[in-house]
Design a protein around this motif. Structure first.
Motif, PDB file in Angstrom:
ATOM      1  N   LYS A  57      46.915  49.290  41.621  1.00  0.00           N
ATOM      2  CA  LYS A  57      47.131  47.844  41.702  1.00  0.00           C
ATOM      3  C   LYS A  57      46.219  47.222  42.766  1.00  0.00           C
ATOM      4  O   LYS A  57      45.604  46.174  42.542  1.00  0.00           O
ATOM      5  CB  LYS A  57      48.599  47.569  42.035  1.00  0.00           C
ATOM      6  CG  LYS A  57      48.991  46.102  42.083  1.00  0.00           C
ATOM      7  CD  LYS A  57      50.504  45.977  42.240  1.00  0.00           C
ATOM      8  CE  LYS A  57      50.955  44.515  42.197  1.00  0.00           C
ATOM      9  NZ  LYS A  57      50.584  43.786  43.426  1.00  0.00           N
ATOM     10  N   ALA A  58      46.113  47.870  43.907  1.00  0.00           N
ATOM     11  CA  ALA A  58      45.269  47.345  44.983  1.00  0.00           C
ATOM     12  C   ALA A  58      43.803  47.315  44.575  1.00  0.00           C
ATOM     13  O   ALA A  58      43.083  46.356  44.878  1.00  0.00           O
ATOM     14  CB  ALA A  58      45.462  48.177  46.247  1.00  0.00           C
ATOM     15  N   LEU A  59      43.344  48.346  43.899  1.00  0.00           N
ATOM     16  CA  LEU A  59      41.963  48.359  43.411  1.00  0.00           C
ATOM     17  C   LEU A  59      41.716  47.212  42.437  1.00  0.00           C
ATOM     18  O   LEU A  59      40.685  46.532  42.497  1.00  0.00           O
ATOM     19  CB  LEU A  59      41.647  49.696  42.742  1.00  0.00           C
ATOM     20  CG  LEU A  59      41.486  50.905  43.657  1.00  0.00           C
ATOM     21  CD1 LEU A  59      41.517  52.195  42.844  1.00  0.00           C
ATOM     22  CD2 LEU A  59      40.180  50.818  44.457  1.00  0.00           C
ATOM     23  N   ALA A  60      42.665  46.980  41.552  1.00  0.00           N
ATOM     24  CA  ALA A  60      42.515  45.925  40.545  1.00  0.00           C
ATOM     25  C   ALA A  60      42.504  44.536  41.182  1.00  0.00           C
ATOM     26  O   ALA A  60      41.867  43.614  40.659  1.00  0.00           O
ATOM     27  CB  ALA A  60      43.640  46.020  39.523  1.00  0.00           C
ATOM     28  N   GLU A  61      43.177  44.391  42.307  1.00  0.00           N
ATOM     29  CA  GLU A  61      43.303  43.080  42.955  1.00  0.00           C
ATOM     30  C   GLU A  61      42.180  42.778  43.943  1.00  0.00           C
ATOM     31  O   GLU A  61      42.138  41.693  44.529  1.00  0.00           O
ATOM     32  CB  GLU A  61      44.651  42.996  43.679  1.00  0.00           C
ATOM     33  CG  GLU A  61      45.836  42.961  42.738  1.00  0.00           C
ATOM     34  CD  GLU A  61      47.169  43.009  43.466  1.00  0.00           C
ATOM     35  OE1 GLU A  61      47.168  43.280  44.697  1.00  0.00           O
ATOM     36  OE2 GLU A  61      48.201  42.773  42.817  1.00  0.00           O
ATOM     37  N   ALA A  62      41.257  43.694  44.137  1.00  0.00           N
ATOM     38  CA  ALA A  62      40.197  43.493  45.132  1.00  0.00           C
ATOM     39  C   ALA A  62      39.303  42.317  44.742  1.00  0.00           C
ATOM     40  O   ALA A  62      38.792  42.263  43.626  1.00  0.00           O
ATOM     41  CB  ALA A  62      39.367  44.756  45.267  1.00  0.00           C
ATOM     42  N   PRO A  63      39.085  41.376  45.665  1.00  0.00           N
ATOM     43  CA  PRO A  63      38.155  40.276  45.375  1.00  0.00           C
ATOM     44  C   PRO A  63      36.714  40.730  45.572  1.00  0.00           C
ATOM     45  O   PRO A  63      36.436  41.553  46.458  1.00  0.00           O
ATOM     46  CB  PRO A  63      38.543  39.223  46.418  1.00  0.00           C
ATOM     47  CG  PRO A  63      39.093  40.012  47.560  1.00  0.00           C
ATOM     48  CD  PRO A  63      39.741  41.240  46.968  1.00  0.00           C
ATOM     49  N   PRO A  64      35.776  40.227  44.798  1.00  0.00           N
ATOM     50  CA  PRO A  64      34.390  40.686  44.910  1.00  0.00           C
ATOM     51  C   PRO A  64      33.682  40.202  46.171  1.00  0.00           C
ATOM     52  O   PRO A  64      32.671  40.777  46.567  1.00  0.00           O
ATOM     53  CB  PRO A  64      33.719  40.122  43.655  1.00  0.00           C
ATOM     54  CG  PRO A  64      34.583  38.972  43.248  1.00  0.00           C
ATOM     55  CD  PRO A  64      35.975  39.309  43.661  1.00  0.00           C
ATOM     56  N   GLU A  65      34.195  39.158  46.824  1.00  0.00           N
ATOM     57  CA  GLU A  65      33.537  38.652  48.021  1.00  0.00           C
ATOM     58  C   GLU A  65      33.849  39.554  49.216  1.00  0.00           C
ATOM     59  O   GLU A  65      35.006  39.898  49.456  1.00  0.00           O
ATOM     60  CB  GLU A  65      34.009  37.226  48.337  1.00  0.00           C
ATOM     61  CG  GLU A  65      33.754  36.221  47.237  1.00  0.00           C
ATOM     62  CD  GLU A  65      34.813  36.248  46.158  1.00  0.00           C
ATOM     63  OE1 GLU A  65      35.885  36.861  46.393  1.00  0.00           O
ATOM     64  OE2 GLU A  65      34.556  35.716  45.060  1.00  0.00           O
ATOM     65  N   ARG A  66      32.832  39.899  49.976  1.00  0.00           N
ATOM     66  CA  ARG A  66      33.027  40.687  51.197  1.00  0.00           C
ATOM     67  C   ARG A  66      33.744  39.807  52.220  1.00  0.00           C
ATOM     68  O   ARG A  66      33.307  38.675  52.492  1.00  0.00           O
ATOM     69  CB  ARG A  66      31.681  41.177  51.739  1.00  0.00           C
ATOM     70  CG  ARG A  66      31.784  42.089  52.940  1.00  0.00           C
ATOM     71  CD  ARG A  66      30.399  42.529  53.405  1.00  0.00           C
ATOM     72  NE  ARG A  66      29.742  43.366  52.414  1.00  0.00           N
ATOM     73  CZ  ARG A  66      29.939  44.678  52.288  1.00  0.00           C
ATOM     74  NH1 ARG A  66      30.774  45.298  53.110  1.00  0.00           N
ATOM     75  NH2 ARG A  66      29.309  45.354  51.371  1.00  0.00           N
ATOM     76  N   PRO A  67      34.820  40.293  52.837  1.00  0.00           N
ATOM     77  CA  PRO A  67      35.533  39.471  53.820  1.00  0.00           C
ATOM     78  C   PRO A  67      34.623  39.093  54.996  1.00  0.00           C
ATOM     79  O   PRO A  67      33.703  39.836  55.364  1.00  0.00           O
ATOM     80  CB  PRO A  67      36.683  40.391  54.279  1.00  0.00           C
ATOM     81  CG  PRO A  67      36.835  41.394  53.193  1.00  0.00           C
ATOM     82  CD  PRO A  67      35.483  41.582  52.608  1.00  0.00           C
ATOM     83  N   ALA A  68      34.888  37.944  55.590  1.00  0.00           N
ATOM     84  CA  ALA A  68      34.036  37.427  56.664  1.00  0.00           C
ATOM     85  C   ALA A  68      33.913  38.406  57.820  1.00  0.00           C
ATOM     86  O   ALA A  68      32.845  38.517  58.446  1.00  0.00           O
ATOM     87  CB  ALA A  68      34.586  36.090  57.163  1.00  0.00           C
ATOM     88  N   ASP A  69      34.980  39.128  58.120  1.00  0.00           N
ATOM     89  CA  ASP A  69      34.951  40.081  59.241  1.00  0.00           C
ATOM     90  C   ASP A  69      34.015  41.253  58.986  1.00  0.00           C
ATOM     91  O   ASP A  69      33.660  41.987  59.918  1.00  0.00           O
ATOM     92  CB  ASP A  69      36.352  40.637  59.508  1.00  0.00           C
ATOM     93  CG  ASP A  69      37.263  39.615  60.140  1.00  0.00           C
ATOM     94  OD1 ASP A  69      36.765  38.539  60.548  1.00  0.00           O
ATOM     95  OD2 ASP A  69      38.492  39.866  60.226  1.00  0.00           O
TER      96      ASP A  69
END
Length: 220
Positions: free
Chosen positions: A205-217
């Motif tokens: 579920k976590a893999l499927a929910e990953a957003p493609p944008e790299r987080p700012a941090d």
């Protein structure tokens, strides 16, 4: 199996401890030379070697060094490895905290492991990058145990991926196929699965929910 571990920090050291305990023939190297690994060798029975020698005849090689150190690894690092060697990349890109800005990752959109793969000149399997080092020692459980954790594993070489997943199973963890190396952004730092201590379904579920944008941090 014969296993070479390049990097003897928290992940590399604890993998050395567990894999030797399971009966594997482990050679371990770091950037400072084998003489600095005497205590780990005495504790585990692993063979301390120079980085250039760690992959010799190895069926599995673990590269667990800071990402910024990957270009400094010896040329031909994997030349003496066994045919079909599975190369595990545990690395993460921390541009603000450690590694500095890497243009190919930031501008070309390469995944961290694809960038590492290009430097090594060999396909890699991304695993253990979001695993707490202490969990390698403490959280392994028998197959079927309701508290058994699952780890995401990404890679393009299906045979090597199977070798790595079987080895992780020996260590006491389930695995979830996270796709190819171009999909491995789903388990990079800042994603829902990164550092997740959970079972198979929660990891999927976590893999499927990953957003493609790299987080700012985690952008340089």
């Amino acid at each position: 199996m014969k296993i070479g571990i390049i990097g003897a920090g928290n992940i590399g050291g604890n993998l050395t401890r567990r894999l030797t305990a399971l009966g594997h023939d482990v050679s371990v190297a770091n950037s400072r030379g084998p003489e600095t690994l005497k205590d780990l060798a005495q504790e585990t029975g692993a063979t301390p070697v120079r980085a250039e020698e760690a992959a010799r005849d190895a069926q599995v090689v673990v590269v667990t060094v800071p990402l910024k150190a990957v270009p400094d690894l010896p040329a031909g690092l994997l030349d003496g490895a066994a045919e079909g060697v599975a190369v595990i990349d545990t690395g993460n890109y921390y541009p603000q905290q450690r590694d500095g800005r890497i243009a190919a990752i930031e501008d070309e959109g390469l995944t961290e492991s694809r960038w590492t793969e290009r430097h090594l000149g060999h396909p890699v399997i991304k695993a253990f990058n979001g695993t707490y080092a202490q969990d390698i020692l403490d959280r392994g459980r028998p197959a079927g145990d309701p508290e058994r954790m699952a780890l995401p594993v990404a890679g393009d070489d299906e045979a090597a991926k199977r070798t790595v997943r079987d080895l992780i199973g020996e260590l006491g963890f389930d695995t979830v196929d996270a796709g190819g190396i171009d999909d491995s952004w789903r388990q990079q730092p800042g994603t829902p699965v990164y550092a997740l201590r959970a079972g198979t379904e929660a990891v999927r579920k976590a893999l499927a929910e990953a957003p493609p944008e790299r987080p700012a941090d985690f952008r340089g």
